[in-house]
Each structure stands twice: as C-alpha cells, then as structure tokens.
Design an enzyme around this catalytic site. Sequence first.
Site, PDB file in Angstrom:
ATOM      1  N   LYS A  72       0.849  -1.106  -0.019  1.00  0.00           N
ATOM      2  CA  LYS A  72      -0.020  -0.044  -0.088  1.00  0.00           C
ATOM      3  C   LYS A  72       1.028   1.209  -0.108  1.00  0.00           C
ATOM      4  O   LYS A  72       2.064   1.365   0.713  1.00  0.00           O
ATOM      5  CB  LYS A  72      -0.888   0.098   1.258  1.00  0.00           C
ATOM      6  CG  LYS A  72      -1.886   1.076   1.324  1.00  0.00           C
ATOM      7  CD  LYS A  72      -2.847   0.844   2.645  1.00  0.00           C
ATOM      8  CE  LYS A  72      -3.736   1.840   2.700  1.00  0.00           C
ATOM      9  NZ  LYS A  72      -4.645   1.876   3.956  1.00  0.00           N
ATOM     10  N   SER A 102      -9.110   1.494   3.192  1.00  0.00           N
ATOM     11  CA  SER A 102      -8.553   2.323   1.991  1.00  0.00           C
ATOM     12  C   SER A 102      -7.367   1.608   1.428  1.00  0.00           C
ATOM     13  O   SER A 102      -6.766   2.071   0.680  1.00  0.00           O
ATOM     14  CB  SER A 102      -7.793   3.449   2.837  1.00  0.00           C
ATOM     15  OG  SER A 102      -6.905   3.068   4.050  1.00  0.00           O
ATOM     16  N   SER A 107      -9.834  -0.632   6.995  1.00  0.00           N
ATOM     17  CA  SER A 107      -9.009  -0.333   5.713  1.00  0.00           C
ATOM     18  C   SER A 107      -8.288  -1.532   5.251  1.00  0.00           C
ATOM     19  O   SER A 107      -7.932  -1.574   4.119  1.00  0.00           O
ATOM     20  CB  SER A 107      -8.177   0.849   5.844  1.00  0.00           C
ATOM     21  OG  SER A 107      -8.773   1.931   5.930  1.00  0.00           O
TER      22      SER A 107
END
Length: 544
Positions: free
Chosen positions: A80, A155, A179
Amino acid sequence: MSDLHYLTIAQTAELIATRKLSPVELTDALLARITAYQPQLSAFITITADLARIQAKEAEQAIAQGNYRGPLHGIPFALKDIYNTKGILTSGGSKVACDNIPADNATTTQKLLDAGAILLGKLQTHEFAHGGPSFDLPWPPARNPWNLAHFSGGSSSGSGVALAAGLTPAALGSDTGGSIRGPASHCGITGLMPTYGLVSRAGVIPNSFTFDHCGPMARSAEDCAILLQALAGFDAKDAGSTEQPIPDYRAALKQNIKGLKVGVLRHYWEEDLPAHEDLRHAMEEAIKTFKQMGATLEDCRARPMLDGLDVKVIIAESEIYSINQKDLIARPGDFGRDFLGRALPACLFQASDYVQALREHRRYIADMQPLLQKYDVLLTAGFGPAPRFEDYRVTNFWRRSNAFTPSNSARTPALVLCGGFSKNGLPLGLQIITRPFNDAQVLAVGHAYQQATDWHTRRPPLDPKSQAPMVNTGVFEPKPDIDAATRGVVETMARRAGLKLNERQMAILLENAPAALEMANRIRKPRDRMDEPSSTFRFAKSPP
C-alpha cells in the site's frame, strides 16, 4: 503451474524451496499480468518492474547456493503506497505527497526484503489511507475485479484488488477503521488487522496514532500467518509497539476448533446495521459450518456499533486533521473531495471532545473484556456486496458505523475472509474477532473455516480486453442541508481554525458538519471526575 498468478504463498514457497519454480519465472509472469490488467483495475500507483527482476535474480541465485531464507524467499509482494520505500515514491495517494521519495524503508518493508521477498510495486490507496474513492486525485480509484463498476473497499483498495486479480500473492495494508478488512470483504480475499502494537508502524504515513494498524493481506489465513511471522515483533521506532512473545503462527493453524466457544454478534448485522439479504443468508450458512466443525456457538451482545463509531471518529479525525493541518490551511485544493469530507469537520471538535472521547474509549475497551474472556472468538459479518461507485457517499461515514469500526475502538484483532457470494456474484465478508495477542487463534479459526469451504478459492471473471466503465462523478458533488444558525457557527469555527475554503470546499464541510456536531454532543455525557483516558502511559522498567 499454468496459473502461477493464483498460487498461494504456501504453495509457491514449497515449489521455490524444492526448486521446482524459479523466482524469476514467477516474477516475470506476475509483471506480465500486471501489464495486462493494470489499465482496467488501477491497482498500482508505481510498478517497480526493474527492481523486482533484480531481486528475483538475487533470490534465485541465493537459493541455488543453498541460502534459502524461509517461506517468503523469492515471493513477490506489493505495498500500500503509505509504506516508505527507500528511493521509491511513497505518495499516500495524494497530490500533497506526489513528490515524496523516502530516504529509508519502513520497518515492515525492510522485514519483508530481509526475508527475501520481491517488491513488485506500490499499491493504490485512498488518500493518506483515509476516505473513499475520489476521482479528483492524481491516480484513479482501484476497480473491483469482480465487477469494474463497483467499489473495491478502502482504504487498502489496491491491495485487495491486486490479490483478487492475481497480480501479487502478498500485500500489506493498514487498518484504522476497517481499511484492511473492507477490501478483503469486497474483493473476496483474506485480511488480518493484528493486535495493536504487534506490527511496527514506523515509516508508514500516519492516519491516526490511536487506531492505526499495519497488517497482512493475502488469499488465505495460512498466507496471512506466514506474512505475520515475518512482520511481528517489537520496534523501538514505533511508540505504540509492544514487547510480546511471538508464537509460530503457521504451526498454530493446526489447532482443532472442536469445542471452541464462539460468541455470535448477531445484533451487529441484524439490528445495529441491518445487512443485505444475501449477507444475512451467508452468515447463517457460516454458523452452520462452524457447528458442523464442532464449535459451540451462542448469540451474545456488545455495546451498540454507534458507540464505537463516536469514539473512533472523534479521536481519529482530530488526529488526521492535526497531522495534515498545515496543508489543509495552505493548500486545501490539493486534497481530494472525499478526504476533505472526512477531515474538515474535525475543526468543529473541541479539545474537551477529544479528551472525552479518549475517556469513553477506555470505557469501551473495558466493556468488551467480559465477552472476550467468555468466548475464544467472536463471529460477525463483514461487508455485503460492494456498491457501485455512484452509490458511495462520504456522508455515510458520519452517519453510521461500519462492520469493522467496533474492533478498532475495542483494540481487538480481527480477521476477514470470504464467506460467500451475492446473487450478482460479488463477495460477502465474514469477520472473526478475538482478544488482544490471540492472533494465532483467530488465524487458526479462519484457516479451519477455509479448509471446510471453498469460497476463498474462487476467482473473478477477468477479461484483458475489458475497460473500466465511466462513472458519473456529478453525484459526488456536496449538497449541504443546514440551517442558517448552524451554518454561521460552522463558518466561524472554520475561520478560527485558519481554514481558507472556497465555495465548494465550504460546501463539503457544511454537508457533514451537522453529523459531526451531533457526534460531539453524544460524547459529552456525564463522567466521573476520576475517569482516565485510554492514552494513559505506562513506561517500561529501566534495565539495571
């Protein structure tokens, strides 16, 4: 071997260790697949193809020389794009950090590299690991591989998409309010939010100091266990890191769940946040499966989900607002619409609201302890079928909890895995929760469920010729509904905070201001003078 891209870490590690599969061959196959599907999926922000090939050759040579480091040696992974990577863009998915080139790796990045893993690139994230899909950022939102018109969850959006689409066998995400677990649920993969402090956050762009977790995302609980083994451990560079014995997570998967005491948080999906019909059906089937495996299940109750939302949002939004305060004042136009819709209303919270939320946080954690002691694990729902992009609304963030926020507020590790599919073919999430530092057991329970079912082995029907459909972004324009008196209060508080907002940015604030003010009012309840906040510090004993 013809489907290298969907091998699990465990399967791949065995092939590499016995030299039946070359890390170079595997890396080349994944890079080719990324090239084919990235245009429609937008899973990556940066692809590190040259570096990956170099690392793959190094891994192959080391293994050939007998220097095999373990089950991650020669395994490709992706991060990420909030994890620092030395000399490689770490953007946070934001224009604000689009030139951020770190001088050092995050602790977790380095641990995976030290284990011999191969970096394929940096994955899409909602802006600074916060918010939802914004179409006004430098990189387009990641698309759900099960249906490109639908949301991937956030996210850690790129992480979920890349795993489900066979672009990488391993990824790291972060979880502040779901997330890791949201993309795992919507994309049909497996994601673990570990115990707070178990995995270092050093070198990872912060969202909330109180609630941020770094953790593994993969296609199975076994793969998450392999990743967690490499990631877990004390790190003096992370103020929230804890010193704990690290078990053998993979060996613990062999635990028999016969007789396991499972508390079913049915009210989460039936009352607090009524779930989609398909998800309700999937949960009943999951309960039957656990009973067939010999577990003992009974319904139980925790505090209402909304209580956890108030605690989490007031604390976390105050923190992310403070982290980004300088840029929110100087360059609000460089943030995406969704980030502004979540962060700007924090200017309405008072210092006393933040402290009262911390005091309520401590109480919330304490109230969960009887349940966590009574049951080995708690079972509840994840997300239902992913919505279309046009159906996503930032206002929901302020108005209602999601299935994952309670675990952030209660500091309970949680695992999400696929528990079925909707009638229109979208994944449905199943969530297993446990007490802190019982991560090995929650992984073992997830592994047992995946041995008894095949949901996690199903793959999306991708077509390399497909194109991402257009999205009507006009539906995301702010539509404030606020009375004149409240509007005056909000505008005054924004000015006092130093914010210089244009008409649209002010509309974004005004749209969500009433819900933020209601939240602050709910947290202002009578308290005992002696109630302490959750931020009370304990200092380790100095060595002699």
